[in-house]
Design a protein around this motif. Structure first.
Motif, PDB file in Angstrom:
ATOM      1  N   HIS A   5     -20.351  -5.657 -31.407  1.00  0.00           N
ATOM      2  CA  HIS A   5     -19.375  -5.491 -32.456  1.00  0.00           C
ATOM      3  C   HIS A   5     -18.793  -4.016 -32.408  1.00  0.00           C
ATOM      4  O   HIS A   5     -17.714  -3.732 -32.585  1.00  0.00           O
ATOM      5  CB  HIS A   5     -20.015  -5.734 -33.865  1.00  0.00           C
ATOM      6  CG  HIS A   5     -20.093  -7.333 -34.103  1.00  0.00           C
ATOM      7  ND1 HIS A   5     -18.869  -8.051 -34.051  1.00  0.00           N
ATOM      8  CD2 HIS A   5     -21.214  -7.878 -34.206  1.00  0.00           C
ATOM      9  CE1 HIS A   5     -19.363  -9.476 -34.328  1.00  0.00           C
ATOM     10  NE2 HIS A   5     -21.046  -9.421 -34.238  1.00  0.00           N
ATOM     11  N   LEU A   6     -19.684  -2.971 -32.465  1.00  0.00           N
ATOM     12  CA  LEU A   6     -19.336  -1.611 -32.284  1.00  0.00           C
ATOM     13  C   LEU A   6     -18.591  -1.291 -31.094  1.00  0.00           C
ATOM     14  O   LEU A   6     -17.505  -0.581 -31.177  1.00  0.00           O
ATOM     15  CB  LEU A   6     -20.592  -0.757 -32.243  1.00  0.00           C
ATOM     16  CG  LEU A   6     -21.325  -0.625 -33.518  1.00  0.00           C
ATOM     17  CD1 LEU A   6     -22.538   0.088 -33.356  1.00  0.00           C
ATOM     18  CD2 LEU A   6     -20.625  -0.301 -34.668  1.00  0.00           C
ATOM     19  N   LEU A  10     -14.774  -0.034 -31.152  1.00  0.00           N
ATOM     20  CA  LEU A  10     -14.328   1.323 -30.472  1.00  0.00           C
ATOM     21  C   LEU A  10     -13.284   0.954 -29.809  1.00  0.00           C
ATOM     22  O   LEU A  10     -12.052   1.763 -29.528  1.00  0.00           O
ATOM     23  CB  LEU A  10     -15.658   1.735 -29.874  1.00  0.00           C
ATOM     24  CG  LEU A  10     -15.223   3.244 -29.213  1.00  0.00           C
ATOM     25  CD1 LEU A  10     -14.928   4.136 -30.317  1.00  0.00           C
ATOM     26  CD2 LEU A  10     -16.443   3.651 -28.534  1.00  0.00           C
ATOM     27  N   GLN A  11     -13.064  -0.172 -29.010  1.00  0.00           N
ATOM     28  CA  GLN A  11     -12.133  -0.579 -28.053  1.00  0.00           C
ATOM     29  C   GLN A  11     -10.739  -0.541 -28.971  1.00  0.00           C
ATOM     30  O   GLN A  11      -9.653  -0.133 -28.625  1.00  0.00           O
ATOM     31  CB  GLN A  11     -12.328  -1.797 -27.427  1.00  0.00           C
ATOM     32  CG  GLN A  11     -13.430  -1.357 -26.317  1.00  0.00           C
ATOM     33  CD  GLN A  11     -12.991  -0.417 -25.306  1.00  0.00           C
ATOM     34  OE1 GLN A  11     -11.745  -0.179 -24.814  1.00  0.00           O
ATOM     35  NE2 GLN A  11     -13.718   0.522 -25.009  1.00  0.00           N
ATOM     36  N   TRP A  12     -10.642  -1.268 -30.344  1.00  0.00           N
ATOM     37  CA  TRP A  12      -9.695  -1.646 -31.155  1.00  0.00           C
ATOM     38  C   TRP A  12      -9.309  -0.165 -31.423  1.00  0.00           C
ATOM     39  O   TRP A  12      -8.063   0.000 -31.666  1.00  0.00           O
ATOM     40  CB  TRP A  12     -10.168  -2.353 -32.205  1.00  0.00           C
ATOM     41  CG  TRP A  12      -8.819  -2.480 -33.167  1.00  0.00           C
ATOM     42  CD1 TRP A  12      -7.838  -3.384 -33.102  1.00  0.00           C
ATOM     43  CD2 TRP A  12      -8.626  -1.847 -34.250  1.00  0.00           C
ATOM     44  NE1 TRP A  12      -6.886  -3.265 -33.991  1.00  0.00           N
ATOM     45  CE2 TRP A  12      -7.339  -2.134 -34.844  1.00  0.00           C
ATOM     46  CE3 TRP A  12      -9.298  -0.873 -34.985  1.00  0.00           C
ATOM     47  CZ2 TRP A  12      -7.043  -1.665 -36.094  1.00  0.00           C
ATOM     48  CZ3 TRP A  12      -8.752  -0.277 -36.080  1.00  0.00           C
ATOM     49  CH2 TRP A  12      -7.615  -0.573 -36.679  1.00  0.00           C
TER      50      TRP A  12
END
Length: 123
Positions: A5-6, A10-12
Motif C-alpha cells: 500500500h505504501l 508513493l507511486q501515485w
C-alpha cells in the motif's frame, strides 16, 4: 501488505507531482508571456489617479514575487533523489509551487481587471 500500500501510494504521489509540475511550468510560462505582452508598451498613468497607479504597481510586484517564489520551488524539484522521504518532500515542494503559480496568475487577473475598471471609469 502494508508495504504494498505504501509503495502504491508513493507511486501515485510521484505521478501526481509530475502532473503538478507540468501544470506549474505551464502557468509560469503563461503568466510570464502575459505580463510581457501587457507591459511591452507601459502606459503612463494619469496624474489624477495616484491610488490606481499604486494599486497597479502593487499587483505587478505581487505577481512578480509570487512568480519568483514558484519558480524557485519548482527548480528545487528538478534533481531526482533515491530516498522515499525525498520523494515526499519533492511532491510537497511541487504542490507549494503550484499554489504560488496560481497566486501569480490571480494577481495578473486582478491587475487586468483593475485596468479594465479604470478605463471604464476614466474613459
Amino acid at each position: 501488505m502494508l508495504k504494498n500500500h505504501l509503495r502504491r501510494d508513493l507511486q501515485w504521489l510521484k505521478r501526481q507531482a509530475r502532473r503538478d509540475r507540468r501544470i506549474t511550468l505551464a502557468l509560469l510560462a503563461g503568466v510570464l508571456a502575459a505580463w510581457g505582452r501587457q507591459l511591452a508598451p507601459w502606459p503612463a498613468p494619469p496624474a489624477e489617479s495616484q491610488v490606481l497607479a499604486g494599486l497597479s504597481v502593487g499587483l505587478f510586484a505581487g505577481s512578480a514575487l509570487t512568480w519568483l517564489a514558484s519558480a524557485y520551488l519548482v527548480t528545487r524539484t528538478i534533481r531526482v533523489r533515491k530516498e522515499p522521504v525525498e520523494d515526499v518532500r519533492r511532491a510537497s515542494r511541487v504542490i507549494r509551487s503550484k499554489e504560488w503559480a496560481f497566486w501569480s496568475a490571480s494577481a495578473y487577473v486582478a491587475w487586468h481587471l483593475l485596468q479594465f475598471v479604470t478605463a471604464l471609469l476614466l474613459g
